[in-house]
Design a protein around this motif. Sequence first.
Motif, PDB file in Angstrom:
ATOM      1  N   LEU A  21      -3.815  30.721   0.879  1.00 45.07           N
ATOM      2  CA  LEU A  21      -4.126  29.567   0.906  1.00 45.07           C
ATOM      3  C   LEU A  21      -4.412  28.995   2.159  1.00 45.07           C
ATOM      4  N   ILE A  55       0.749  31.563  -2.372  1.00 48.32           N
ATOM      5  CA  ILE A  55      -0.151  31.078  -1.342  1.00 48.32           C
ATOM      6  C   ILE A  55      -0.373  32.069  -0.196  1.00 48.32           C
ATOM      7  N   ALA A  87      -2.739  23.202   4.596  1.00 45.56           N
ATOM      8  CA  ALA A  87      -3.124  23.567   3.285  1.00 45.56           C
ATOM      9  C   ALA A  87      -1.824  23.746   2.458  1.00 45.56           C
ATOM     10  N   VAL A  88      -0.872  24.390   2.936  1.00 46.83           N
ATOM     11  CA  VAL A  88       0.574  24.506   2.393  1.00 46.83           C
ATOM     12  C   VAL A  88       1.279  23.347   2.200  1.00 46.83           C
ATOM     13  N   TYR A 122      -0.230  21.795  -0.746  1.00 45.74           N
ATOM     14  CA  TYR A 122       0.347  22.551  -1.952  1.00 45.74           C
ATOM     15  C   TYR A 122       1.437  22.106  -2.413  1.00 45.74           C
TER      16      TYR A 122
END
Length: 805
Positions: A166, A163, A205-206, A209
């Motif tokens: 990311l 990541i 975004a994490v 994820y």
Amino acid sequence: MVDKKRKLNGEEGSPRTFSSAVEAQAVQKSERKLQYPQEKLPIVEVENFPQLGKVVAARFIEWVQANPGGVISLPTGRTPEHFIRWVKHFLDTWGTRETVEELSGLGLLDTASRPDMASLHFFQMDEFFPINPSHKNSFSSYVKKQYAENFGLDPAKVRVMDIWTLGCKGKVNNGDLFADGIDLTVTEREPVTALERDQAAALTAVHQYCCEYEEEIRGLGGIGFFLGGIGPDGHVAFNCKGKDHNSTTRLTKLNYQSAAAAAGDLGGIENSRKKHVITIGLGTIKYNPDACVIVFAAGDAKAQVIANAVNGPKHVDTPASSFYGFPGFRFYLTQSACTKIEERIFDRFIKEYKGQGGESKDLVMDAVIDLALKVKKRLIDLSAEDFEKDRRTDHIMREQNGSSYLGALMLEADAMLKNKIDRSLEPISARRFIHTAPHHDDIMLGYLPLANNLRKDLSNEHTFVYATSGFNAVTNKLFVGFLKKALLHLEASHGVREMVEAGYFTPSKVGDPDVVKFMNAHAARDSQAKDDAISERVLRCVARNFDPKGAQSTSPSFLKQKVEEAIVYYSRQYQGQKDAVEYQVLKGMLREFECDALWGYHGFVPSESVSHLRMGFYKGDLFTEDPQINRDVLPLLDLMRKKHPDYVTVALDPEGSGPDTHYKVLQAVSAACKLFSESFNFPGKDLKIWGYRNVWFRFHPREAKVIYPVELGDHAHLNDAFETCFISQKEASFPAPDYDGPFSHWAQMIQAEQYQQLVTLLGEDFFSTHPDPRMRAARGMVFINELDMDEFLDRARQLKHNAEG
């Protein structure tokens, strides 16, 4: 049609995953039940660290055979060392007679069907955030090297947590965005700056994820085989204490204990504290109700956290207690990791107890002392009712069947401790000491008040031996700062240039003057002069390291060039990255200066009394090699033959989990002592070994043979010496998980704790009315275990067996 989850976890024509022939064989060999009634988590106990890796490897292979295409999650770090080696060995030698016999002996029923490793789905269990996955110390890098390559996994089915970029824009990465740390609230409020807006986008975004990662695991039926270690706070994966027992994959913050444990991976706690982690949750691990879940641990260091988890109650403070009642959960532990579990303590006591025979005396004394500490009574005040409150002492009382024996036992324990204390007050004169240390602060943290007292008798001789160069304790940032000051000192001072040209820094010249200048500056409270003294030692280190023959050390331009090259080198290294050997040595020289300063502080001439061996096994690798006779042992033996010691001190930690510097040095010291004792000219029968412990482990009061009183002035001296001399440790980059502060403060607290134990056992009057003022002034105690050569070599052999099999 067979349910996908059931098929992945072995229910189609195979036993449930927690029914294991390998496990049954391990339990049978240990001669212990899988679970005691009071234990809430089942335990498979094995003898030593290598055996732990071997048994878990066989269990893993057994599961893979029954579950082709299954989902696995395996750990990173040092604990899996032997597990990885054995799995790789079994796979590489599959079908050979030796491997068939080995696996059959471990209980594996099918030694013909090679496990289909390429069919497995691998999910990384945790990762630092942010971290470049190509970083050598990232868990992603570990997974690819140790598991994907060694086990022959299909790279397409290995899911690592990459990541790094990311949610980022352009060429920016999350290391750039979160260089100053992470504020998770930025996603819960209106961002104030452009940087915060970018951070919020990346964190969102994490989080997405993590949700998708969790769904992917569950979509495959959940993890079928989970193997994990246990952290200093009891964390499993990075589910730290206090976290939800039903948690899922998420981004979370490390607590202090976990950040301290991770400092070694990231180049210091100042870096690990800036990072968060992504981790699968406890709920993720338990999602598949038929999963095989193993938490394994080796060594005394994990004994207390294991006992907390095993004995309960179920609580968020003990993450492993989340697995109470989970059918497929097992602890796989070495014997040393079980030493704090009450049921196992009693089991061993019964097995070894033999009434009043000499062999059981230590067991009896341990039980009586533990009882007195438990009920907070003096030994001589214990009653028959107190003895009934502990299973061991209750058993002793029933076996001996008489109160007269109890009275004699309490008096004996009381007299034993008092005799040890009184003996420790007797002067030691005309003796030669070799003090050895694995790390550079071990001696002072272990027994500086005692060492300081011994040096006051001028008939005693002392040599301080540091086994490793200690470069791992010096961060790039710290050393670059010292190098820059040294460069300024060289460029700005005409006098320093003259010193260079006059050969002051050539390798043939000793560094004692640097220590004298440093101590003079400390006494005068002149911080600039202290910096100048350190700068001159840094210049001396650069000369020794890059010009060992002294051909160019008289050239200021040469030293300037090498200092500048070193600044560039360390500035480009990421924290935790393994340095080239020459730059490891240069860092280590700073640690060596700290020890020179410590004993210069106490009036010794470092070049005469301090020896730096730089044992070659210490290389900064994840899995360290063993000491070698020619490289690591013979230099110490040569020193012993030169000094003819009467006493040798050694860090005598009980840890038997292999990749441990203390353990490696102990083996090297024991080998040197054995060779020394066998020498015709130096019979070893009179050589005494003083085993000490620093801040990582404790001696039981019964184990201590030397019990030395520590006064408040000794504590003040300890703290000043530490803060003055150990310039790399004022704010330790690699602190202990147990205490957030200077190591010297922690050592003081341990010594105070040991004093309080003795106050409980012997009573306050023993100290307040003692004829020796040192005892009346005591507020701490140093514990030393004195051994003769045979006892020491037996102890070293036992530790070797625990660590290496």
